[in-house]
Design an enzyme around this catalytic site. Sequence first.
Site, short mmCIF file in Angstrom:
data_model
loop_
_atom_site.label_atom_id
_atom_site.label_comp_id
_atom_site.label_asym_id
_atom_site.label_seq_id
_atom_site.Cartn_x
_atom_site.Cartn_y
_atom_site.Cartn_z
N ARG A 56 0.83 -1.22 0.00
CA ARG A 56 0.00 0.00 0.00
C ARG A 56 0.86 1.26 0.00
NH1 ARG A 56 -2.76 -4.31 1.94
NH2 ARG A 56 -5.04 -4.28 1.99
N GLY B 8 -1.15 -12.04 -5.01
CA GLY B 8 -2.58 -11.81 -5.14
C GLY B 8 -2.97 -10.42 -4.67
N ARG C 280 -5.87 -18.18 -9.14
CA ARG C 280 -6.65 -17.59 -8.04
C ARG C 280 -7.86 -16.79 -8.54
NH1 ARG C 280 -2.68 -15.38 -3.59
NH2 ARG C 280 -4.62 -15.40 -2.42
N SER D 252 -13.01 -9.85 3.03
CA SER D 252 -11.73 -9.77 2.32
C SER D 252 -11.22 -8.34 2.27
CB SER D 252 -11.90 -10.30 0.89
OG SER D 252 -10.80 -9.89 0.11
N GLN E 51 -8.72 -7.45 0.62
CA GLN E 51 -8.30 -7.14 -0.75
C GLN E 51 -9.46 -6.59 -1.57
OE1 GLN E 51 -6.41 -10.69 -2.24
NE2 GLN E 51 -4.65 -10.43 -0.89
N ASP F 104 -3.86 -15.40 7.43
CA ASP F 104 -2.61 -15.89 6.84
C ASP F 104 -1.80 -16.76 7.80
OD1 ASP F 104 -3.18 -14.59 4.49
OD2 ASP F 104 -2.06 -12.79 5.03
N ARG G 91 -4.71 -24.20 1.35
CA ARG G 91 -3.92 -24.37 2.58
C ARG G 91 -4.50 -25.41 3.53
NH1 ARG G 91 -1.93 -18.09 3.40
NH2 ARG G 91 -0.16 -18.32 1.97
N ARG H 197 4.07 -19.82 2.97
CA ARG H 197 3.70 -20.02 4.39
C ARG H 197 3.65 -21.51 4.75
NH1 ARG H 197 3.05 -14.81 5.66
NH2 ARG H 197 1.76 -13.51 4.31
C1 S3P Z 1 -4.33 -9.05 2.31
C2 S3P Z 1 -5.56 -9.58 2.61
C3 S3P Z 1 -5.82 -11.00 2.84
C4 S3P Z 1 -4.52 -11.77 3.11
C5 S3P Z 1 -3.43 -11.39 2.13
C6 S3P Z 1 -3.12 -9.90 2.24
C7 S3P Z 1 -4.18 -7.61 2.08
O1 S3P Z 1 -6.44 -11.57 1.70
O2 S3P Z 1 -4.75 -13.15 3.06
O3 S3P Z 1 -2.24 -12.11 2.41
O4 S3P Z 1 -3.03 -7.10 2.10
O5 S3P Z 1 -5.20 -6.94 1.86
P1 S3P Z 1 -8.06 -11.54 1.51
O6 S3P Z 1 -8.45 -10.15 1.38
O7 S3P Z 1 -8.29 -12.33 0.26
O8 S3P Z 1 -8.57 -12.23 2.73
#
Ligand code: S3P
Length: 745
Positions: free
Chosen positions: A337, A405, A433, A478, A480, A626, A657, A698
Amino acid sequence: MAQAPFRFEQPQVRRLTVIGLGLIGGSLAKALRLSGFAEQVVGYDQRPGDARKGQELGVVDLAADTLAEAVQGANILVLAVPVRAVESVLAEVKPHLGESAIITDVGSVKGCFVDSVRKVYGRVPPLVVPGHPIAGSEKSGILAADEKLFRKHKVILTPLQDTDAKAEALITRMWQSTGAEVLHMSVERHDEVLAATSHLPHLIAFSLVDTLAGEGDNKEIFRYAAGGFRDFTRIAASDPVMWHDIFLTNRDATLRVLDHFSQGLQSVREAIERGDGETLLGVFTRAKAAREHFNKILEGKSYIATMNTRQVTYYLQPGGSVQGRIRVPGDKSISHRSIMLGSLAEGVTEVEGFLEGEDSLATLQTFRDMGVVIEGPVDGRVKIYGKGLHGLKPAPGALYLGNSGTSMRLLSGLLAGQSFDSVMTGDASLSKRPMERVAQPLRLMGAKIQTGEGGRPPLTIFGGQRLKGIHYDMPVASAQVKSALLLAGLYAEGVTSVTEPAPTRDHTERMLRGFGYEVQVEGNKISLQGGGRLQGTKIDVPSDISSATFFMVAAVITPGSDLMIEHVGINPTRIGVINILRLMGADLEVLNEREVGGEPVADIHVRYAPLKGIQIPEDQVPLAIDEFPAIFIAAACAEGTTVLTGAEELRVKESDRIQVMADGLTTLGVKTEVKPDGIIIQGGPMGGGEVHSHSDHRIAMSFAVASLRAQGEIVIRDCANVATSFPNFVELAQEVGIQLRVEED
Ligand code: S3P
């Protein structure tokens, strides 16, 4: 891979003739004599005496006095003469050369060689295999012949449509026996690539030295010319006749790349003239990154695009205890970010503690590709010259995000607001993904996004759309997805808001505020108004609690351990692992709590305590999302049963996982039961065995930690991806007492 040089048990051909015993011809003849490729290596050189000298030096078996004599009975003819001499030599040898002889060459310009053959034969016969070894030195002549010259170097063959496959295979084996790696390319492509990578640098070196040598005070210049000038101009001592041939024969490709280079030079000249430091920094930082990148590729080291080609295996001896004081690298989520918001801000953003892992470096490279000037990273420090919300430029090609991702999902939102189109791709794991979870809500905002098969990467994002604010009720918790929508919301008309079914990491919201952008949070609803501005700032990235987790678990499960982990980010949306381990009975102290740049930070003191199995509360799942692979190791070491539910998201991380951890635990003799949304783990003794990480960082690190309580050696395959989030994991693990050894091939 480059082949190691080897000796043939049986000669592959009876007679091989090399015409032209200069550096390349002589070195090849010598290497082939030593490899036993031919029963007899014959040499000819137009300089009287050179072939004889070659025979004396053991470069050739037999020196020929005339061209006719040289090619008599040859099964393979290697033309190692200057490119412009090929036609006359060929014309002279043609009447003496057998019908079944293979002809190959070593010239730097393939178009010209093929033209010369055509002039002599009226066509390019199938037994002609053009070749070019990318090796050499500024030395020339028979005395420079070196049988090691081609080892670990590339040789490019440029066969034509009707080149004989057997002939091509034989010439391939010939070069491989010198230790070279053989590649194949079209004639045209070869000449373009070589114009850029070899011909242009030689031209610049010759021209620079000549220009400076012609200056009145040239003695002074050469007296004080230290390392840089020497390094840069080494190749200006190369053979002038050969190089004049190359430029005369590869004219068009050279002119194209020369014009391109001249434009670049002109633009740095103008930047210097107007005192434009940012443009200069942009050129230099991009060049430095590219130079380091190609170094890594050549050395076969880890870098985003090459990472998956390395095979890294961890070997762990059982037992040991965990002691010390460590600091793990910067937070991955915050590092991503910082680059994104820093690039979109106005003014400069300075970051400290940036994670120099493959994932966050992929994000950094992406913004460099889109024209942002970024200095560093050097020791976790990065300086970003923000372009403002509307200052990004289209990247020259697809954006490659490796394994990350987070980069791809967050960038989907950010790129949806740009005026230009973008394409995003990733490695094999990222390419599996799900991406529709961000694409769908972004489309509701007016974005135009195309996902690949099954809603997976590659993603094409069409720019120039007018985005409008929406409210989105997120079906999955999520961060993300939330962040992608908020980033798109910066570009949307009106308000963009999301509600989350459970709290997820809130780094985007916190950091937006740090950049002076207003974000509203009411209960589980987060909203912002589009059209504002971000102001560059300073960011101190705390250590990543997700990385700290491996060491927390290591200390928690190992009798006698005592570990202090410093400066760990303890954002309330990330501390599920602390809560869960404490529920299991862990002895974790959170000390010296403080706030650093809008994020809470603490030192975590961990000692061994016996653990018990628990039912993991579902509200902790998004807060520890995570950390589950490592928590599963803690559960395997606990007394009793641990039950996880409500965690189906674990199935779509860098690997599945739940399944991958269950498989590994089963190998170690731990009883597990896999459920669609979780797992049941029966604590008990752990043995050794071979487990696979499925390229998931991980998973690899979790099983490394398990070794502390295992009763046999654990071998973990496929660990290169640890570099995505934790580049110095191995060093830290060894430092605290984990008995880890790494093998790479
Ligand atoms: C993350 C959000 C999580 C996490 C990833 C980093 C982020 O994913 O598992 O390693 O930086 O916003 P999800 O938003 O898919 O849960």
